[in-house]
Structure formats: C-alpha cells, structure tokens
Design a protein around this motif. Structure first.
Motif, PDB file in Angstrom:
ATOM      1  N   CYS A 231       0.856  -1.184   0.000  1.00 53.51           N
ATOM      2  CA  CYS A 231       0.000   0.000   0.000  1.00 53.51           C
ATOM      3  C   CYS A 231       0.897   1.240   0.000  1.00 53.51           C
ATOM      4  CB  CYS A 231      -0.911  -0.022   1.232  1.00 53.51           C
ATOM      5  SG  CYS A 231      -2.325   1.086   1.113  1.00 53.51           S
ATOM      6  N   PRO A 232       1.784   1.347  -0.998  1.00 57.17           N
ATOM      7  CA  PRO A 232       2.706   2.478  -0.993  1.00 57.17           C
ATOM      8  C   PRO A 232       1.969   3.798  -1.223  1.00 57.17           C
ATOM      9  CG  PRO A 232       2.827   1.345  -3.097  1.00 57.17           C
ATOM     10  CD  PRO A 232       1.918   0.531  -2.212  1.00 57.17           C
ATOM     11  N   PRO A 233       2.550   4.902  -0.781  1.00 61.20           N
ATOM     12  CA  PRO A 233       1.917   6.196  -1.040  1.00 61.20           C
ATOM     13  C   PRO A 233       1.750   6.400  -2.546  1.00 61.20           C
ATOM     14  CG  PRO A 233       3.774   6.431   0.483  1.00 61.20           C
ATOM     15  CD  PRO A 233       3.810   5.029  -0.042  1.00 61.20           C
ATOM     16  N   ARG A 234       0.636   6.989  -2.936  1.00 60.06           N
ATOM     17  CA  ARG A 234       0.384   7.270  -4.356  1.00 60.06           C
ATOM     18  C   ARG A 234       1.470   8.209  -4.892  1.00 60.06           C
ATOM     19  NH1 ARG A 234      -4.304   5.012  -5.684  1.00 60.06           N
ATOM     20  NH2 ARG A 234      -5.874   4.759  -4.071  1.00 60.06           N
ATOM     21  N   GLY A 235       1.920   7.926  -6.106  1.00 61.25           N
ATOM     22  CA  GLY A 235       2.924   8.762  -6.738  1.00 61.25           C
ATOM     23  C   GLY A 235       4.331   8.580  -6.191  1.00 61.25           C
ATOM     24  N   HIS A 236       4.540   7.558  -5.391  1.00 59.45           N
ATOM     25  CA  HIS A 236       5.843   7.334  -4.765  1.00 59.45           C
ATOM     26  C   HIS A 236       6.712   6.355  -5.558  1.00 59.45           C
ATOM     27  CE1 HIS A 236       8.690   6.274  -1.446  1.00 59.45           C
ATOM     28  NE2 HIS A 236       8.552   7.555  -1.217  1.00 59.45           N
ATOM     29  N   GLY A 237       6.229   5.924  -6.702  1.00 56.52           N
ATOM     30  CA  GLY A 237       7.004   5.007  -7.534  1.00 56.52           C
ATOM     31  C   GLY A 237       6.832   3.554  -7.115  1.00 56.52           C
ATOM     32  N   VAL A 238       7.633   2.709  -7.715  1.00 51.51           N
ATOM     33  CA  VAL A 238       7.571   1.271  -7.474  1.00 51.51           C
ATOM     34  C   VAL A 238       8.259   0.944  -6.148  1.00 51.51           C
ATOM     35  CG1 VAL A 238       8.287  -0.995  -8.322  1.00 51.51           C
ATOM     36  CG2 VAL A 238       7.538   0.757  -9.940  1.00 51.51           C
ATOM     37  N   HIS A 239       7.589   0.129  -5.334  1.00 48.79           N
ATOM     38  CA  HIS A 239       8.172  -0.376  -4.092  1.00 48.79           C
ATOM     39  C   HIS A 239       8.437  -1.862  -4.257  1.00 48.79           C
ATOM     40  CE1 HIS A 239       7.155   2.829  -0.901  1.00 48.79           C
ATOM     41  NE2 HIS A 239       7.156   3.397  -2.090  1.00 48.79           N
ATOM     42  N   ARG A 240       9.465  -2.340  -3.560  1.00 47.12           N
ATOM     43  CA  ARG A 240       9.796  -3.763  -3.545  1.00 47.12           C
ATOM     44  C   ARG A 240       9.293  -4.364  -2.230  1.00 47.12           C
ATOM     45  NH1 ARG A 240      15.803  -3.237  -3.361  1.00 47.12           N
ATOM     46  NH2 ARG A 240      15.101  -1.408  -2.219  1.00 47.12           N
ATOM     47  N   TYR A 241       8.723  -5.561  -2.325  1.00 49.12           N
ATOM     48  CA  TYR A 241       8.195  -6.275  -1.154  1.00 49.12           C
ATOM     49  C   TYR A 241       8.902  -7.615  -1.069  1.00 49.12           C
ATOM     50  CZ  TYR A 241       4.955  -2.519  -1.255  1.00 49.12           C
ATOM     51  OH  TYR A 241       4.432  -1.234  -1.246  1.00 49.12           O
ATOM     52  N   TYR A 242       9.664  -7.786   0.020  1.00 50.49           N
ATOM     53  CA  TYR A 242      10.446  -8.997   0.220  1.00 50.49           C
ATOM     54  C   TYR A 242       9.721  -9.947   1.165  1.00 50.49           C
ATOM     55  CZ  TYR A 242      14.358  -6.754  -2.087  1.00 50.49           C
ATOM     56  OH  TYR A 242      15.166  -6.151  -3.015  1.00 50.49           O
ATOM     57  N   PHE A 243       9.562 -11.185   0.713  1.00 54.91           N
ATOM     58  CA  PHE A 243       9.027 -12.266   1.525  1.00 54.91           C
ATOM     59  C   PHE A 243      10.254 -13.066   1.957  1.00 54.91           C
ATOM     60  CE2 PHE A 243       5.612 -10.760  -0.968  1.00 54.91           C
ATOM     61  CZ  PHE A 243       4.421 -11.120  -0.352  1.00 54.91           C
ATOM     62  N   ALA A 244      10.644 -12.939   3.216  1.00 53.57           N
ATOM     63  CA  ALA A 244      11.868 -13.558   3.724  1.00 53.57           C
ATOM     64  C   ALA A 244      11.514 -14.708   4.662  1.00 53.57           C
ATOM     65  CB  ALA A 244      12.711 -12.510   4.458  1.00 53.57           C
ATOM     66  N   MET A 245      11.745 -15.930   4.195  1.00 52.03           N
ATOM     67  CA  MET A 245      11.456 -17.131   4.974  1.00 52.03           C
ATOM     68  C   MET A 245      12.750 -17.653   5.579  1.00 52.03           C
ATOM     69  SD  MET A 245       9.008 -19.283   5.874  1.00 52.03           S
ATOM     70  CE  MET A 245       7.689 -19.311   4.656  1.00 52.03           C
ATOM     71  N   HIS A 246      12.719 -17.901   6.891  1.00 48.73           N
ATOM     72  CA  HIS A 246      13.887 -18.395   7.613  1.00 48.73           C
ATOM     73  C   HIS A 246      13.626 -19.816   8.111  1.00 48.73           C
ATOM     74  CE1 HIS A 246      13.912 -13.993   8.032  1.00 48.73           C
ATOM     75  NE2 HIS A 246      15.220 -14.097   7.996  1.00 48.73           N
ATOM     76  N   ALA A 247      14.534 -20.735   7.814  1.00 47.00           N
ATOM     77  CA  ALA A 247      14.490 -22.086   8.376  1.00 47.00           C
ATOM     78  C   ALA A 247      15.248 -22.029   9.701  1.00 47.00           C
ATOM     79  CB  ALA A 247      15.148 -23.082   7.431  1.00 47.00           C
ATOM     80  N   LEU A 248      14.625 -22.562  10.766  1.00 50.31           N
ATOM     81  CA  LEU A 248      15.207 -22.467  12.106  1.00 50.31           C
ATOM     82  C   LEU A 248      15.562 -23.841  12.668  1.00 50.31           C
ATOM     83  CD1 LEU A 248      12.674 -19.875  13.590  1.00 50.31           C
ATOM     84  CD2 LEU A 248      14.813 -19.430  12.363  1.00 50.31           C
ATOM     85  N   ASN A 249      16.503 -23.841  13.611  1.00 51.08           N
ATOM     86  CA  ASN A 249      16.921 -25.089  14.255  1.00 51.08           C
ATOM     87  C   ASN A 249      16.218 -25.296  15.600  1.00 51.08           C
ATOM     88  OD1 ASN A 249      18.206 -23.284  15.940  1.00 51.08           O
ATOM     89  ND2 ASN A 249      20.282 -23.935  15.433  1.00 51.08           N
ATOM     90  N   VAL A 250      15.104 -24.612  15.829  1.00 53.19           N
ATOM     91  CA  VAL A 250      14.311 -24.759  17.058  1.00 53.19           C
ATOM     92  C   VAL A 250      12.854 -25.055  16.687  1.00 53.19           C
ATOM     93  CG1 VAL A 250      15.767 -23.318  18.519  1.00 53.19           C
ATOM     94  CG2 VAL A 250      13.928 -22.259  17.224  1.00 53.19           C
ATOM     95  N   ASP A 251      12.191 -25.870  17.538  1.00 55.32           N
ATOM     96  CA  ASP A 251      10.792 -26.244  17.284  1.00 55.32           C
ATOM     97  C   ASP A 251       9.851 -25.058  17.402  1.00 55.32           C
ATOM     98  OD1 ASP A 251      11.292 -28.966  16.856  1.00 55.32           O
ATOM     99  OD2 ASP A 251      11.319 -29.334  19.008  1.00 55.32           O
TER     100      ASP A 251
END
Length: 164
Positions: A111-131
C-alpha cells in the motif's frame, strides 16, 4: 539505510508463489487496493529445519522499512501457505502471527503512497533449528529477528513489486 529483515545464515532454498514470479508485480488483489489477502507461498525448505519464520517487508517505504507480515512457529511439515491466511494470532496448523506496521495482526498487503514510484516487497522465509520460539508478549518483526538470530540454518527470498 533500511533495516534488513533477512538473516542470510545457512543454505539458501527456493521460495516461490503461484500468484506472482520473483521480481514481478504483485497482483492487485493481494494489496490494499484489492482484497488485501496474503498470497500463496511455496518453499522446498531444509530437511533439518525444526520450524520456519516469515517476515514480509518494504525497504522502499518513505520513513523506515515497513513490515507487512510476521509469521513464526511454522511447522517443518509445511512447505506451502494457502491464500488468505486468517488474521489471528494463532492460525491452527500454520503458526503464530505478530503485528505488522499497520498495527494489525497478520498480513496487510502492499500500500505504498500514491505517486511514490515502485516499491519492492520482500518475503523472507527463515528455516530455524528450534521447534518453537515460545515468545512472550506481543511480537513484531524487530523482536522476531532478534530472537531468531543464531537459530537460522537457511533462508528463502521472494521479491514482488507494486506501485499505486
């Protein structure tokens, strides 16, 4: 300099979506201009992962890196998330959700501000060593990233773009 919400520890694995390809535009229905629902995600993961944690962020926001989704304690048996995850703290069979920077639990789309250009959205998935992380109190991305530091054994990254 925007804060980084991806800990690049361990092996990289594939994180994809059937709804948009890496580097492409996120469809309107997954944004504030549409249905504002979470997209489908898939990953190949790591066999040694005991849980996963996801942070979705916009580093192009005007004031600071803006958080759109915090999801953790994702079971290692999952390798995908369905569309339109409910906006509850606990989502049965999926995991637990924290607060985004809209002040809401769960996913809120681009939901970037109008007229603010293209924004990048990162989906960052982390694999963890804890349950489970057994986090007490309210969870946001900063708290989560600090708690998973040193527990990440792999990561997957998917980037989509959106402009209003």
């Amino acid at each position: 300099m925007p804060r980084e919400y991806l800990l690049k520890d361990g092996s990289e694995f594939s994180l994809t979506s059937d709804d948009f390809k890496n580097g492409e535009t996120i469809p309107k229905r997954f944004t504030c201009d549409g249905d504002n629902i979470s997209p489908r995600l898939k990953w190949n993961g790591l066999s040694e992962a005991k849980s996963y944690a996801l942070i979705v962020y916009d580093p192009d926001a005007p004031m600071k890196t803006f958080i759109h989704w915090v999801l953790y304690d994702i079971p290692p048996s999952l390798n995908s998330l369905y569309e339109a995850i409910q906006k509850n703290v606990v989502v049965e069979g999926v995991g637990k959700q924290g607060k985004n920077d809209f002040g809401e639990i769960g996913y809120d789309g681009p939901c970037p501000p109008r007229g603010h250009g293209v924004h990048r959205y990162y989906f960052a998935m982390h694999a963890l060593n804890v349950d489970q992380l057994n986090i007490k109190g309210e969870v946001n991305a900063d708290k989560l990233i600090n708690l998973i530091r040193g527990k990440v054994i792999g990561y997957g990254l998917l980037m989509g773009k959106y402009q209003r």
